[in-house]
Design a protein around this motif. Structure first.
Motif, PDB file in Angstrom:
ATOM      1  N   CYS A 147       0.846  -1.209   0.000  1.00  0.00           N
ATOM      2  CA  CYS A 147       0.000   0.000   0.000  1.00  0.00           C
ATOM      3  C   CYS A 147       0.872   1.246   0.000  1.00  0.00           C
ATOM      4  O   CYS A 147       0.590   2.217  -0.705  1.00  0.00           O
ATOM      5  CB  CYS A 147      -0.932   0.014   1.214  1.00  0.00           C
ATOM      6  SG  CYS A 147      -2.232  -1.220   1.135  1.00  0.00           S
ATOM      7  N   PHE A 148       1.942   1.207   0.784  1.00  0.00           N
ATOM      8  CA  PHE A 148       2.849   2.360   0.815  1.00  0.00           C
ATOM      9  C   PHE A 148       3.510   2.555  -0.540  1.00  0.00           C
ATOM     10  O   PHE A 148       3.553   3.660  -1.083  1.00  0.00           O
ATOM     11  CB  PHE A 148       3.919   2.180   1.903  1.00  0.00           C
ATOM     12  CG  PHE A 148       4.944   3.283   1.895  1.00  0.00           C
ATOM     13  CD1 PHE A 148       4.655   4.517   2.468  1.00  0.00           C
ATOM     14  CD2 PHE A 148       6.180   3.107   1.296  1.00  0.00           C
ATOM     15  CE1 PHE A 148       5.578   5.553   2.443  1.00  0.00           C
ATOM     16  CE2 PHE A 148       7.116   4.138   1.257  1.00  0.00           C
ATOM     17  CZ  PHE A 148       6.814   5.361   1.833  1.00  0.00           C
ATOM     18  N   GLU A 149       4.013   1.470  -1.086  1.00  0.00           N
ATOM     19  CA  GLU A 149       4.698   1.526  -2.384  1.00  0.00           C
ATOM     20  C   GLU A 149       3.767   2.090  -3.468  1.00  0.00           C
ATOM     21  O   GLU A 149       4.193   2.826  -4.346  1.00  0.00           O
ATOM     22  CB  GLU A 149       5.161   0.114  -2.747  1.00  0.00           C
ATOM     23  CG  GLU A 149       6.043   0.006  -3.970  1.00  0.00           C
ATOM     24  CD  GLU A 149       7.434   0.614  -3.788  1.00  0.00           C
ATOM     25  OE1 GLU A 149       7.932   0.619  -2.635  1.00  0.00           O
ATOM     26  OE2 GLU A 149       7.989   1.094  -4.794  1.00  0.00           O
ATOM     27  N   PRO A 214       9.995   9.087  10.786  1.00  0.00           N
ATOM     28  CA  PRO A 214       9.703   9.850   9.569  1.00  0.00           C
ATOM     29  C   PRO A 214       9.637   8.976   8.315  1.00  0.00           C
ATOM     30  O   PRO A 214      10.438   8.060   8.149  1.00  0.00           O
ATOM     31  CB  PRO A 214      10.878  10.839   9.470  1.00  0.00           C
ATOM     32  CG  PRO A 214      11.967  10.245  10.289  1.00  0.00           C
ATOM     33  CD  PRO A 214      11.315   9.415  11.356  1.00  0.00           C
ATOM     34  N   CYS A 215       8.664   9.294   7.468  1.00  0.00           N
ATOM     35  CA  CYS A 215       8.516   8.606   6.182  1.00  0.00           C
ATOM     36  C   CYS A 215       9.764   8.855   5.334  1.00  0.00           C
ATOM     37  O   CYS A 215      10.269   9.973   5.286  1.00  0.00           O
ATOM     38  CB  CYS A 215       7.281   9.148   5.468  1.00  0.00           C
ATOM     39  SG  CYS A 215       7.151   8.650   3.754  1.00  0.00           S
ATOM     40  N   SER A 216      10.242   7.839   4.674  1.00  0.00           N
ATOM     41  CA  SER A 216      11.467   7.960   3.877  1.00  0.00           C
ATOM     42  C   SER A 216      11.250   8.805   2.622  1.00  0.00           C
ATOM     43  O   SER A 216      12.198   9.233   1.985  1.00  0.00           O
ATOM     44  CB  SER A 216      11.972   6.566   3.482  1.00  0.00           C
ATOM     45  OG  SER A 216      10.946   5.857   2.811  1.00  0.00           O
ATOM     46  N   VAL A 217       9.976   9.060   2.279  1.00  0.00           N
ATOM     47  CA  VAL A 217       9.680   9.858   1.089  1.00  0.00           C
ATOM     48  C   VAL A 217       9.385  11.312   1.462  1.00  0.00           C
ATOM     49  O   VAL A 217       9.941  12.239   0.886  1.00  0.00           O
ATOM     50  CB  VAL A 217       8.496   9.259   0.295  1.00  0.00           C
ATOM     51  CG1 VAL A 217       8.065  10.171  -0.849  1.00  0.00           C
ATOM     52  CG2 VAL A 217       8.860   7.876  -0.237  1.00  0.00           C
ATOM     53  N   CYS A 218       8.471  11.514   2.454  1.00  0.00           N
ATOM     54  CA  CYS A 218       8.003  12.879   2.722  1.00  0.00           C
ATOM     55  C   CYS A 218       8.274  13.346   4.154  1.00  0.00           C
ATOM     56  O   CYS A 218       7.892  14.457   4.516  1.00  0.00           O
ATOM     57  CB  CYS A 218       6.510  12.966   2.408  1.00  0.00           C
ATOM     58  SG  CYS A 218       5.475  12.115   3.616  1.00  0.00           S
ATOM     59  N   SER A 219       8.901  12.511   4.961  1.00  0.00           N
ATOM     60  CA  SER A 219       9.274  12.838   6.348  1.00  0.00           C
ATOM     61  C   SER A 219       8.112  12.970   7.331  1.00  0.00           C
ATOM     62  O   SER A 219       8.325  13.273   8.507  1.00  0.00           O
ATOM     63  CB  SER A 219      10.121  14.122   6.420  1.00  0.00           C
ATOM     64  OG  SER A 219      11.285  13.947   5.661  1.00  0.00           O
ATOM     65  N   TYR A 234       0.946   3.200   7.986  1.00  0.00           N
ATOM     66  CA  TYR A 234       0.849   3.962   6.735  1.00  0.00           C
ATOM     67  C   TYR A 234       1.424   5.357   6.939  1.00  0.00           C
ATOM     68  O   TYR A 234       1.596   5.813   8.086  1.00  0.00           O
ATOM     69  CB  TYR A 234      -0.609   4.056   6.270  1.00  0.00           C
ATOM     70  CG  TYR A 234      -1.498   4.839   7.193  1.00  0.00           C
ATOM     71  CD1 TYR A 234      -1.993   4.261   8.358  1.00  0.00           C
ATOM     72  CD2 TYR A 234      -1.817   6.171   6.925  1.00  0.00           C
ATOM     73  CE1 TYR A 234      -2.780   4.978   9.238  1.00  0.00           C
ATOM     74  CE2 TYR A 234      -2.604   6.905   7.796  1.00  0.00           C
ATOM     75  CZ  TYR A 234      -3.083   6.305   8.948  1.00  0.00           C
ATOM     76  OH  TYR A 234      -3.854   7.023   9.825  1.00  0.00           O
ATOM     77  N   CYS A 235       1.702   6.032   5.834  1.00  0.00           N
ATOM     78  CA  CYS A 235       2.165   7.409   5.894  1.00  0.00           C
ATOM     79  C   CYS A 235       0.999   8.313   5.520  1.00  0.00           C
ATOM     80  O   CYS A 235       0.512   8.248   4.390  1.00  0.00           O
ATOM     81  CB  CYS A 235       3.322   7.645   4.931  1.00  0.00           C
ATOM     82  SG  CYS A 235       3.727   9.409   4.815  1.00  0.00           S
ATOM     83  N   PRO A 236       0.535   9.166   6.472  1.00  0.00           N
ATOM     84  CA  PRO A 236      -0.588  10.057   6.153  1.00  0.00           C
ATOM     85  C   PRO A 236      -0.190  11.132   5.143  1.00  0.00           C
ATOM     86  O   PRO A 236      -1.044  11.752   4.524  1.00  0.00           O
ATOM     87  CB  PRO A 236      -0.957  10.673   7.509  1.00  0.00           C
ATOM     88  CG  PRO A 236       0.250  10.505   8.365  1.00  0.00           C
ATOM     89  CD  PRO A 236       1.013   9.312   7.849  1.00  0.00           C
ATOM     90  N   GLY A 237       1.111  11.324   4.932  1.00  0.00           N
ATOM     91  CA  GLY A 237       1.574  12.352   3.998  1.00  0.00           C
ATOM     92  C   GLY A 237       1.501  11.917   2.546  1.00  0.00           C
ATOM     93  O   GLY A 237       1.041  12.653   1.684  1.00  0.00           O
ATOM     94  N   CYS A 238       1.950  10.708   2.250  1.00  0.00           N
ATOM     95  CA  CYS A 238       2.003  10.344   0.831  1.00  0.00           C
ATOM     96  C   CYS A 238       1.109   9.182   0.422  1.00  0.00           C
ATOM     97  O   CYS A 238       1.111   8.800  -0.738  1.00  0.00           O
ATOM     98  CB  CYS A 238       3.443  10.172   0.331  1.00  0.00           C
ATOM     99  SG  CYS A 238       4.469   9.048   1.231  1.00  0.00           S
ATOM    100  N   GLN A 239       0.296   8.657   1.351  1.00  0.00           N
ATOM    101  CA  GLN A 239      -0.662   7.631   0.931  1.00  0.00           C
ATOM    102  C   GLN A 239      -2.059   8.233   0.965  1.00  0.00           C
ATOM    103  O   GLN A 239      -2.546   8.647   2.017  1.00  0.00           O
ATOM    104  CB  GLN A 239      -0.589   6.412   1.858  1.00  0.00           C
ATOM    105  CG  GLN A 239       0.645   5.572   1.622  1.00  0.00           C
ATOM    106  CD  GLN A 239       0.781   4.438   2.618  1.00  0.00           C
ATOM    107  OE1 GLN A 239       1.471   4.568   3.617  1.00  0.00           O
ATOM    108  NE2 GLN A 239       0.079   3.346   2.359  1.00  0.00           N
TER     109      GLN A 239
HETATM  110 ZN   LIG Z   1       5.292   9.840   3.229  1.00  0.00          ZN
END
Ligand SMILES: [Zn+2]
Length: 248
Positions: A147-149, A214-219, A234-239
């Motif tokens: 899902c993250f990917e 921190p998310c490796s994509v958007c922190s 999950y990452c609330p920033g990029c998912q």
């Molecule tokens: Zn993210």
């Protein structure tokens, strides 16, 4: 499976091992009366060792099969998986396997097969991925990572996903599974391979087990939701709940 059914395989050569979802099928030579079908349960391990040695982990051994100088042992400290026989060449028709959905690593798997598997479902993406009758072989860790990917929230409803989302998800499943295989699997609790070696994919996880980090994509800090004993990371920033116009 009764021991005498396994005895009938004596002197037959193991010619192939197939995997369908979380099941393994041991296929013996043409003259063999049947194949062996096995499931490792939640924590079962297949261990390969010289037959002459008596390993220290025999305490939780449920069965063993001797192949020449090697012994294959099934070890599980918790609940027993399954060891069954099935007609040779007809494993896919076995009731346990016939119900399985498409497997992301099988030929013919693609976004069409995946979205077809979701027909009639209004489940969340996460529960869709975990349902073996819809998609075969995906456990909690790989569902979260896929899902993250794909940049889609695990809580997104499958009937809301568009074609781009299915494409992204299909690629994500393959990427995550291939990366995990290349790393030798994920050893969070007790996973080891047939030689007793742990996997290394736990060091490559991007969301699973990373609550607050921190998310490796958007922190953005990774979040966790717990339902029915399962954790969803999950990452609330990029998912996104609804796929972005670009498809992420
Ligand atoms: Zn993210």
């Amino acid at each position: 499976v009764p021991a005498h059914e396994v005895q009938k395989l004596r002197c037959h050569r193991l010619v192939d091992i197939e995997r369908h979802g979380k099941y393994l099928v041991l296929v013996f030579g043409d003259a063999a009366p049947h194949s062996l079908l096995l499931h490792l349960g939640m924590s079962g391990q297949i261990r390969l060792a010289p037959a002459a040695t008596r390993p220290r982990w025999t305490l939780h051994e449920h069965w063993r099969l001797r192949f020449g100088p090697s012994m294959v042992r099934y070890v599980d400290p918790r609940r027993f998986g399954a060891l069954l026989t099935c007609p040779r060449g007809r494993a896919r028709a076995h009731p346990l396997l016939a119900r399985l959905g498409p497997d992301p690593l099988e030929a013919g798997f693609g976004p069409q097969a995946l979205s077809r598997a979701s027909r009639g479902s209004r489940a969340t993406l996460k529960s869709f991925l975990l349902d073996g009758r819809r998609v075969a072989g995906i456990g909690n860790i790989y569902a979260c990572e896929a899902c993250f990917e794909a940049r889609i929230r695990p809580t997104a409803r499958v009937h809301r996903l568009d074609r781009q989302a299915w494409n992204a998800l299909c690629n994500a499943l393959r990427v995550v599974l291939h990366r995990a295989l290349a790393a030798g699997g994920t050893s969070i609790r007790d996973y080891v391979d047939a030689r007793g070696e742990p996997g290394w994919f736990q060091h490559e996880l991007r969301v699973y087990g990373r609550e607050g980090r921190p998310c490796s994509v958007c922190s953005t800090a990774i979040r966790v939701r717990r339902d029915a004993g399962r954790s969803t990371y999950y990452c609330p920033g990029c998912q996104r709940s609804v796929p972005s116009p670009r498809g992420g």
